[in-house]
Scaffold this active site. Structure first.
Site, mmCIF file in Angstrom:
data_model
loop_
_atom_site.group_PDB
_atom_site.id
_atom_site.type_symbol
_atom_site.label_atom_id
_atom_site.label_comp_id
_atom_site.label_asym_id
_atom_site.label_seq_id
_atom_site.Cartn_x
_atom_site.Cartn_y
_atom_site.Cartn_z
ATOM 1 N N GLY A 231 -76.353 -35.586 0.777
ATOM 2 C CA GLY A 231 -77.397 -35.990 -0.173
ATOM 3 C C GLY A 231 -78.747 -35.370 0.179
ATOM 4 O O GLY A 231 -79.507 -34.959 -0.700
ATOM 5 N N GLU A 248 -76.390 -41.069 -4.989
ATOM 6 C CA GLU A 248 -75.681 -42.309 -4.616
ATOM 7 C C GLU A 248 -75.025 -42.024 -3.270
ATOM 8 O O GLU A 248 -74.040 -41.292 -3.198
ATOM 9 C CB GLU A 248 -74.597 -42.635 -5.652
ATOM 10 C CG GLU A 248 -75.093 -42.817 -7.066
ATOM 11 C CD GLU A 248 -75.722 -44.180 -7.302
ATOM 12 O OE1 GLU A 248 -75.784 -44.994 -6.360
ATOM 13 O OE2 GLU A 248 -76.162 -44.423 -8.425
ATOM 14 N N CYS A 282 -67.950 -47.038 -0.808
ATOM 15 C CA CYS A 282 -69.338 -47.108 -0.342
ATOM 16 C C CYS A 282 -69.774 -48.555 -0.148
ATOM 17 O O CYS A 282 -70.550 -48.859 0.744
ATOM 18 C CB CYS A 282 -70.244 -46.395 -1.323
ATOM 19 S SG CYS A 282 -70.022 -46.932 -3.019
HETATM 20 P P1 NAD Z 1 -69.591 -35.540 0.912
HETATM 21 O O1 NAD Z 1 -71.069 -35.699 0.954
HETATM 22 O O2 NAD Z 1 -68.952 -34.753 1.995
HETATM 23 O O3 NAD Z 1 -69.140 -34.814 -0.458
HETATM 24 C C1 NAD Z 1 -69.442 -35.349 -1.720
HETATM 25 C C2 NAD Z 1 -69.359 -34.247 -2.767
HETATM 26 O O4 NAD Z 1 -70.384 -33.279 -2.512
HETATM 27 C C3 NAD Z 1 -68.048 -33.469 -2.769
HETATM 28 O O5 NAD Z 1 -67.704 -33.152 -4.091
HETATM 29 C C4 NAD Z 1 -68.419 -32.210 -2.000
HETATM 30 O O6 NAD Z 1 -67.577 -31.105 -2.310
HETATM 31 C C5 NAD Z 1 -69.826 -31.970 -2.478
HETATM 32 N N1 NAD Z 1 -70.681 -31.167 -1.597
HETATM 33 C C6 NAD Z 1 -70.509 -30.878 -0.286
HETATM 34 N N2 NAD Z 1 -71.547 -30.132 0.172
HETATM 35 C C7 NAD Z 1 -72.401 -29.961 -0.878
HETATM 36 C C8 NAD Z 1 -73.657 -29.324 -1.041
HETATM 37 N N3 NAD Z 1 -74.263 -28.700 -0.014
HETATM 38 N N4 NAD Z 1 -74.245 -29.356 -2.245
HETATM 39 C C9 NAD Z 1 -73.669 -29.992 -3.288
HETATM 40 N N5 NAD Z 1 -72.465 -30.626 -3.202
HETATM 41 C C10 NAD Z 1 -71.849 -30.615 -2.011
HETATM 42 O O7 NAD Z 1 -69.015 -37.004 0.804
HETATM 43 P P2 NAD Z 1 -67.488 -37.472 0.865
HETATM 44 O O8 NAD Z 1 -67.017 -37.334 2.282
HETATM 45 O O9 NAD Z 1 -66.731 -36.799 -0.228
HETATM 46 O O10 NAD Z 1 -67.621 -39.020 0.474
HETATM 47 C C11 NAD Z 1 -67.853 -40.036 1.401
HETATM 48 C C12 NAD Z 1 -69.280 -40.500 1.396
HETATM 49 O O11 NAD Z 1 -69.689 -40.802 0.072
HETATM 50 C C13 NAD Z 1 -69.501 -41.782 2.182
HETATM 51 O O12 NAD Z 1 -70.681 -41.675 2.950
HETATM 52 C C14 NAD Z 1 -69.682 -42.851 1.115
HETATM 53 O O13 NAD Z 1 -70.423 -43.982 1.503
HETATM 54 C C15 NAD Z 1 -70.356 -42.061 0.051
HETATM 55 N N6 NAD Z 1 -70.161 -42.702 -1.238
HETATM 56 C C16 NAD Z 1 -71.243 -43.266 -1.838
HETATM 57 C C17 NAD Z 1 -71.085 -43.935 -3.048
HETATM 58 C C18 NAD Z 1 -72.259 -44.544 -3.748
HETATM 59 O O14 NAD Z 1 -72.145 -44.786 -4.941
HETATM 60 N N7 NAD Z 1 -73.372 -44.819 -3.104
HETATM 61 C C19 NAD Z 1 -69.818 -44.019 -3.638
HETATM 62 C C20 NAD Z 1 -68.739 -43.436 -2.994
HETATM 63 C C21 NAD Z 1 -68.929 -42.769 -1.789
#
Ligand code: NAD
Length: 480
Positions: A231, A248, A282
């Site tokens: 994020g 999020e 999450c």
């Molecule tokens: P992640 O941050 O590794 O990846 C999320 C998405 O971002 C994937 O589609 C990934 O391919 C993409 N991504 C990766 N690097 C990027 C970049 N530099 N720029 C743009 N996109 C990029 O997360 P994850 O491991 O897939 O998910 C788990 C995490 O998500 C946990 O921390 C969880 O708490 C969080 N999560 C939050 C919510 C919420 O609504 N707050 C909901 C579900 C999951």
């Protein structure tokens, strides 16, 4: 009994309503078996450019439709998903390792999401209306949105972005996680039969795809769900390129159990909320603070409940409540919390390092409760995103509020008591985007959802979320 897992390969990107193959492919892995799943597209820059061009071209006509017309498309999409219910549930089980029952819950929440979102409207706000002039705040769609989705709940989080984006008059490109692309690629195929070309598109790819989308000058808004670390990267790009964004992000949700809580009700609820989806939501409960007076009884009861009612095993097994961790990288991360428990000799109430079995296929870890570790432990301060969490003692109201609020996360938090006034007093002090009394993880498509502090910026869902897909506009008329 294990359900048959069904794939209708091949899988395509959906660009301008065409099934679009790519030269390169990648694939997911079944977390219960570690078997490779069918190939999916691995998008290159040219695919992103084509999709953005198609989305830009579709935007003016889509924006010009009425709310009712756009809502009707969402309702048709919900019906199409429902007509393919079993296939979607199978895909969710196979690609996410989500227990069969939980996959059913995700699907029904997703249908509800589309159907309720189709009823949402943003009203113009008339600030002044005199014989001389009027001043109205209106909400104008932004253009092309990028919806970046994590691997844990791809269907709900995917439609949770698609629905509000297109309802508000935008076009959208959905990017699933490379770990879980199948559900959303299939959803794109259905959407292509319903929406005009370019309104809803889906691109899959490796980890280079997210940055290609966030950097693209044709994208007006990024709606991102994922980890805090990613994020921050997305936020940097959106800041530099001046895109709107909703982030999020991760959470470390606390549940505070008061001394008068009814254990017969609270224990099953909190056990479920902690371990459903193997702790990979999450808003799972990730820290349980239990009042000292009932701590021992609570711990005994929750251990017994999980042992009796929440079996863990392969996701496709109908009896499984807690499936595997979704992917190898996440599995290695969660194992670090088991290693911490072992190295620091934490007291283990349930599961624990001694029950981790490394000699069978699948990313399985036992549901684990750590008994009152110190507040400095990683298992208290960090989000494992797996089936391990601490139970912690508290005695004083101000002290528990301070401990709950002590970290950078602020996604959700809950207080459990038979006395709602007493619970509300604590709940009022909690720093989180969602706060519940006697519940946790209750969400609804017409309520906003998002995090405070480092758990996010902006909110998805509800009218608040819909407005996040718009530019507010000051509209003045000087009456001639
Ligand atoms: P992640 O941050 O590794 O990846 C999320 C998405 O971002 C994937 O589609 C990934 O391919 C993409 N991504 C990766 N690097 C990027 C970049 N530099 N720029 C743009 N996109 C990029 O997360 P994850 O491991 O897939 O998910 C788990 C995490 O998500 C946990 O921390 C969880 O708490 C969080 N999560 C939050 C919510 C919420 O609504 N707050 C909901 C579900 C999951």
């Amino acid at each position: 009994m294990a359900y048959k897992l069904d794939f209708k390969a091949p899988y395509y990107n959906i660009i301008n309503n065409e099934l679009s193959p790519t030269t390169e492919t990648c694939h997911g892995v079944n977390p219960s078996t570690e078997e490779a799943l069918p190939p999916v597209p691995s998008s290159a820059q040219a695919d992103v450019d084509r999709a953005v061009e198609a989305a830009k071209a579709a935007f003016p006509a889509w924006r010009a439709l009425s709310w009712d017309e756009r809502g009707a498309h969402l309702l048709r999409l919900a019906d199409a998903i429902e007509a393919n219910h079993d296939e979607f549930r199978h895909l969710d089980v196979a690609e996410c390792g989500k227990a069969f029952q939980t996959a059913g819950v995700e699907l029904s929440m997703s249908l509800d999401h589309l159907r309720v979102t189709a009823t949402l409207r943003i009203a113009d706000e008339t600030v002044e209306d005199t014989p001389e002039r009027s001043a109205v705040v209106r909400y104008r769609p932004l253009g092309v949105g990028a919806a970046i989705v994590p691997w844990n709940w791809p269907m709900l989080l995917g439609v949770g972005k698609l629905g509000p984006a297109v309802m508000a008059g935008n076009t959208v490109i959905i990017k699933p996680s490379p770990y879980a692309p199948y559900v959303l690629l299939r959803l794109g195929e259905l959407a292509a039969k319903i929406f005009p070309p370019g309104v809803v598109q889906v691109l899959s790819g490796d980890e280079s795809l997210g940055p290609r989308l966030t950097e693209h000058p044709g994208i007006a808004k990024v709606s991102f769900t994922g980890s805090i670390a990613t994020g921050r990267k997305v936020g940097e790009v959106c800041g530099r390129t001046l895109k709107r964004m909703t982030l999020e992000l991760g959470g470390n949700d606390a549940a505070v159990v008061c001394d008068d809580a009814d254990l017969a009700k609270v224990v099953p609820a909190i056990a479920f909320l902690a371990f459903v989806s193997s702790g990979q939501i999450c808003m799972n409960v990730k820290r349980i603070y239990v009042h000292d007076k009932i701590y021992d009884a609570f711990l005994k009861a929750i251990v017994a409940f999980v042992r009796q009612h929440m079996p863990h095993g392969p996701a496709a097994d109908a009896t499984t409540a807690i499936g595997p961790v979704q992917n190898k990288v996440q599995y290695e991360k969660v194992k670090e919390f088991f290693q911490e428990a072992e190295a620091k000799k934490f007291s283990i109430a349930l599961g624990g390092p001694s029950e981790v079995s490394l000699d069978k296929k699948g990313f399985f870890l036992p549901p684990t409760l750590v008994d009152n570790p110190s507040d400095e432990a990683r298992i208290v301060g960090e989000e494992p995103f797996g089936p391990i969490l601490p139970v912690l003692r508290w005695t004083d109201k101000d002290e528990v509020i301070r401990r709950v609020n002590a970290f950078e996360t602020g996604l959700g938090a809950s207080v459990w008591s038979q006395d709602t006034a007493k619970a509300t007093e604590i709940a009022n002090e909690l720093e989180a985007g969602s706060v519940w009394v006697n519940s946790h993880f209750t969400v609804a498509p017409n309520m906003p959802f998002g995090g405070h502090k480092s758990s996010g910026i902006g909110m998805d869902w509800g009218v608040v979320g819909l407005k996040g897909w718009c530019n507010p506009q000051a509209f003045w008329t000087i009456k001639g």
